[in-house]
Write an enzyme that holds these catalytic residues in place. Structure first.
Site, PDB file in Angstrom:
ATOM      1  CD  GLU A   1      -2.810   1.176   2.488  1.00  0.00           C
ATOM      2  OE1 GLU A   1      -2.897   0.134   3.177  1.00  0.00           O
ATOM      3  OE2 GLU A   1      -3.563   2.160   2.624  1.00  0.00           O
TER       4      GLU A   1
ATOM      5  CD  GLU B   1      -6.033  -4.567   4.470  1.00  0.00           C
ATOM      6  OE1 GLU B   1      -5.913  -4.218   5.669  1.00  0.00           O
ATOM      7  OE2 GLU B   1      -6.405  -3.799   3.568  1.00  0.00           O
TER       8      GLU B   1
ATOM      9  CE1 TYR C   1      -3.442  -5.909   9.292  1.00  0.00           C
ATOM     10  CE2 TYR C   1      -5.646  -4.966   9.183  1.00  0.00           C
ATOM     11  CZ  TYR C   1      -4.425  -5.226   8.588  1.00  0.00           C
ATOM     12  OH  TYR C   1      -4.174  -4.820   7.307  1.00  0.00           O
TER      13      TYR C   1
ATOM     14  CG  ASN D   1      -7.440   2.586   5.550  1.00  0.00           C
ATOM     15  OD1 ASN D   1      -8.345   1.772   5.370  1.00  0.00           O
ATOM     16  ND2 ASN D   1      -6.833   2.725   6.719  1.00  0.00           N
TER      17      ASN D   1
ATOM     18  CD  GLN E   1       0.205  -2.284   3.960  1.00  0.00           C
ATOM     19  OE1 GLN E   1       1.084  -1.615   3.422  1.00  0.00           O
ATOM     20  NE2 GLN E   1      -0.990  -1.793   4.219  1.00  0.00           N
TER      21      GLN E   1
ATOM     22  CG  ASN F   1      -9.337  -1.190   1.892  1.00  0.00           C
ATOM     23  OD1 ASN F   1      -8.949  -2.345   2.035  1.00  0.00           O
ATOM     24  ND2 ASN F   1      -9.173  -0.254   2.827  1.00  0.00           N
ATOM     25  CD  GLU F   2     -10.143  -2.267   6.412  1.00  0.00           C
ATOM     26  OE1 GLU F   2     -10.022  -1.150   6.948  1.00  0.00           O
ATOM     27  OE2 GLU F   2      -9.486  -3.274   6.759  1.00  0.00           O
TER      28      GLU F   2
HETATM   29  O1  AHR Z   1      -2.942  -2.521   6.380  1.00  0.00           O
HETATM   30  C1  AHR Z   1      -3.168  -1.307   7.053  1.00  0.00           C
HETATM   31  C2  AHR Z   1      -4.602  -0.842   6.929  1.00  0.00           C
HETATM   32  O2  AHR Z   1      -5.445  -1.667   7.661  1.00  0.00           O
HETATM   33  C3  AHR Z   1      -5.185  -0.844   5.547  1.00  0.00           C
HETATM   34  O3  AHR Z   1      -4.896   0.314   4.844  1.00  0.00           O
HETATM   35  C4  AHR Z   1      -6.649  -0.927   5.802  1.00  0.00           C
HETATM   36  O4  AHR Z   1      -7.349  -1.590   4.771  1.00  0.00           O
HETATM   37  C5  AHR Z   1      -6.769  -1.624   7.141  1.00  0.00           C
HETATM   38  O5  AHR Z   1      -7.577  -0.906   7.998  1.00  0.00           O
END
Ligand code: AHR
Length: 498
Positions: A25, A283, A237, A70, A333, A170-171
């Protein structure tokens, strides 16, 4: 003694190599100063850091997601094509940065080619329009005598890029996302985007924007997009300061997959959908330390310890176990931003989490097997979420957790086996009997072991090998053998079979 039982006839399914995907990203130093560093003596003529490429290649990345995250929800792809010196420098509102646009679509595709990875582009459904998404597909894949395909040719790329994977935003559920939407509004907009993108190139595959796999958003989006998408995405995450919470929280990914796979089955049955819909876990990672506003502006440069590496191996075991549902996964990432590779202008070091990623990508075989693990267990006390993420990942109810977590894969002919075992026990080693059932080991087992002095061990420029891989051989004959798994370790065993 702990026991691992393997039966070559208990096949779960084929492991899709795309679970070893990754993500870059425009965020902090992931691209600029990470994979791409124009003018650096370490870079090649394209501006790609050669030392980074050398570190990335062993991760055998089959699919690379870009440009966000994002970031994409404010990104206009046209800013990033054409002569680099003419490109506009933009204010970047997702991560409060400035975007030079010197790395754009063509640089990304070239980077994928350098890795042998398939490009996966996520489109802007925040500030972006349908026309823009349509034009992006045409620019990349168009073969006719039309404006956007011709613009690509003019930019020096006569052949189409053949970008097969396209993400629909995305999200889009999140308040932090530029242009976030309700699930119903997202479905309407995504259908409109999908229609013009697919008509531009009917061979592309679409990834619908899912949430955690089980929320009301996922239900509504799956019901609305099932007829047109090939994949539904999940983001997760995990991790906290406590070792056991970090390593066991990875099992949350499996809960997400189980529930999401059920939702997919329900919607496919109800709507008589014939094409498959798989999960793109696009992700995933440990990320809890660098979540403040200041950290975000600083590029979320999380530093990983040994607990985190064990958590990553546990995630991978889960993806292998659920190989029928999870066909794509992208670690978030690749470099510097929550990443296995950490650079500075004159070099890099490999973070702890690099090692399981590399070992699994190298040694995992085609067929996932249903492994029996009989090991001591541990409960997890429900703990308060830390790190200000505002996301709740209670996993205590999934316990008790086996301290040993394993996955096994064999090749299609059954001539070789890979067994990966994570010993999450912080204090104790475990001796384990590995029972191969009807199969017989025939020679040297190659053992690759990730470990460090304790679970808090962290790699750095000063101590790049605090957590490292040790390789050894084990002479094995017959249907069963014993092996010792040191405390807080990952062991990947390659077993030749008759
Ligand atoms: O990977 C970091 C961020 O986490 C990404 O930009 C977003 O998609 C998620 O909230």
């Amino acid at each position: 003694m702990a026991r691992i039982g393997i039966d070559l006839s208990r096949r779960i399914g084929i492991v899709d190599r795309r679970i070893f995907g990754n993500f870059v990203e425009h965020l902090g130093r992931c691209i600029y100063g990470g994979i791409f560093d124009e003018g650096s003596p370490l870079s090649d003529a394209a501006g790609f850091r050669r030392d980074v490429l050398d570190a990335v290649r062993p991760l055998r990345i089959p699919i690379l997601r870009w440009p966000g995250g994002n970031f994409v929800s404010g990104y206009h792809w046209l800013d990033g094509v054409g002569p680099a010196d003419d490109r506009l420098r933009r204010l970047e509102l997702a991560w409060h940065a400035e975007e030079s646009n010197r790395f754009g679509t063509n640089e990304f595709v070239r980077y994928c080619q350098a890795l042998g990875a398939e490009p996966y582009i996520c489109v802007n459904m925040g500030t972006g329009s349908m026309d823009e998404a349509q034009a992006w597909v045409e620019y990349c894949n168009g073969t006719g005598n039309t404006h956007w395909a011709n613009l690509r040719r003019k930019h020096g790329y006569p052949e189409p890029h053949h970008v097969r994977y396209w993400g629909l935003g995305n999200e889009m559920y999140g308040g932090w996302q530029i242009g976030s939407l309700s699930a119903e509004d997202y479905v309407k907009k995504a259908r409109a985007f999908a229609l013009v993108m697919k008509r531009t190139d009917p061979t592309i595959e679409l990834i619908g924007c899912g949430h955690n796999g089980w929320s009301d958003w996922d239900v509504t989006v799956l019901e609305g997009l099932a007829p047109i998408v090939d994949y539904h995405s999940i983001h997760l995450y995990t991790g906290q300061r406590d070792h056991y919470t970090t390593v066991f929280q990875s099992h949350q990914a499996e809960r997400a997959v189980r529930i999401c796979a059920g939702l997919i089955e329900r919607v496919r049955h109800a709507q008589r959908i014939e094409h498959p819909i798989a999960i793109a876990f696009d992700e995933w990672n440990v990320w809890y330390r660098t979540r403040s506003q200041q950290d975000r502006v600083g590029g979320i440069e999380e530093r990983y310890n040994l607990s985190d590496a064990l958590a990553i191996a546990t995630y991978l075991n889960g993806f292998i176990r659920h190989c029928r549902a999870v066909r794509i996964a992208n670690l978030a990432q690749l470099v510097n931003a929550i990443a296995p590779i950490f650079t500075r202008p004159d070099g890099l070091f490999l973070q702890t989490i690099y090692h399981p990623l590399r070992l699994y990508a190298e040694h995992t075989r085609d067929v996932a097997l249903d492994v029996l693990v009989d090991s001591p267990t541990r409960e997890l006390a429900p703990v308060q979420e830390e790190g200000g993420s505002g996301r709740v990942h209670h996993v205590a109810d999934l316990g008790p957790f086996a301290l040993l977590d394993a996955s096994a894969t064999c090749d299609r002919a059954g001539a070789g086996l890979t067994l990966a075992v994570v010993n999450r026990d912080r204090e104790r080693r475990h001796r384990v009997t590995i029972d191969l059932g009807e199969a017989e080991a025939t020679g040297d087992v190659l053992v690759s072991e990730v470990n460090g002095a304790d679970v808090d061990a962290v790699n750095s420029f000063e101590t790049p090998c605090a957590v490292d891989v040790r390789e050894g051989k084990l002479a094995v004959r017959g249907r069963r053998f014993e092996h010792e798994l040191p405390a807080h370790s990952i062991s990947v065993l390659r077993v030749p079979l008759v």
